[in-house]
Design a protein around this motif. Structure first.
Motif, short mmCIF file in Angstrom:
data_model
loop_
_atom_site.label_atom_id
_atom_site.label_comp_id
_atom_site.label_asym_id
_atom_site.label_seq_id
_atom_site.Cartn_x
_atom_site.Cartn_y
_atom_site.Cartn_z
N HIS A 144 -61.30 21.84 16.53
CA HIS A 144 -61.92 20.77 15.76
C HIS A 144 -61.93 19.52 16.63
O HIS A 144 -60.89 19.10 17.13
CB HIS A 144 -61.12 20.49 14.48
N PRO A 167 -60.35 21.87 5.54
CA PRO A 167 -61.80 21.69 5.40
C PRO A 167 -62.37 22.61 4.31
O PRO A 167 -61.90 23.73 4.13
CB PRO A 167 -62.35 22.09 6.77
N LEU A 173 -64.02 12.91 6.35
CA LEU A 173 -64.66 13.42 7.55
C LEU A 173 -65.71 14.43 7.14
O LEU A 173 -65.51 15.23 6.22
CB LEU A 173 -63.63 14.11 8.46
N GLY A 214 -68.08 17.42 8.87
CA GLY A 214 -68.15 18.22 10.08
C GLY A 214 -69.28 19.21 10.08
O GLY A 214 -69.83 19.55 9.04
N THR A 216 -65.90 22.87 15.53
CA THR A 216 -66.34 22.00 14.45
C THR A 216 -66.28 20.56 14.94
O THR A 216 -65.24 20.10 15.40
CB THR A 216 -65.46 22.17 13.19
N TRP A 227 -66.62 16.68 14.08
CA TRP A 227 -66.41 15.82 12.92
C TRP A 227 -66.83 14.38 13.19
O TRP A 227 -66.68 13.89 14.30
CB TRP A 227 -64.93 15.82 12.54
#
Length: 143
Positions: free
Chosen positions: A24, A44, A61, A63, A103, A105
């Motif tokens: 991430h 998430p 956040l 993402g 991912t 973000w």
């Protein structure tokens, strides 16, 4: 200008392929390098096939999962030196894992197609097409 030397090695005694992971890329820096119960606090939730939503330290956040282009492998590496990077300094990195997607973000808004990281991955895909062999089509001998 002297080039910097970078060496990526496998951990001592490592056998087989390095473990697959799901990195991430957060829009912040966490000033901590030890083990942490990440799964207990960073959860998430999927919004759709590629977008996710999460809260980290009270901040929302958003993402998006980004797949690496075919032929590319992502590496998770750990620096063995705790020092600043200087010209001509040799760096030794230990490979800790691999990934094929990550991912990405951002605070309060979903990553956009115009973001630098998204464009970089798209460019790698486009470059592969541009640099591929594009010879004449095969001739059909039956015609």
């Amino acid at each position: 200008f002297a080039p910097m030397s970078v060496l990526v090695v496998r951990p001592d005694g490592a056998e087989g392929a390095p473990p697959a992971c799901q990195p991430h890329l957060l829009p912040c820096e966490v000033a901590y390098t030890g083990a942490a119960p990440v799964r207990a606090y960073f959860r998430p939730t999927a919004v759709d096939d590629s977008d996710t939503l999460c809260h980290f330290r009270g901040r929302e956040l958003r993402g998006r999962k980004l797949n690496l282009p075919p032929g590319y492998d992502g590496l998770v590496v750990q620096d063995t030196l705790v020092a600043s990077i200087a010209d001509a300094e040799e760096r030794r990195w230990v490979q800790r894992g691999t990934f094929s997607e990550l991912t990405y973000w951002k605070h309060d808004e979903a990553p956009a197609p115009t973001d630098h990281l998204v464009k970089c991955i798209e460019w790698a895909e486009l470059a592969a097409v541009l640099h591929a062999h594009h010879g004449p089509p095969p001739v059909d001998s039956c015609a």
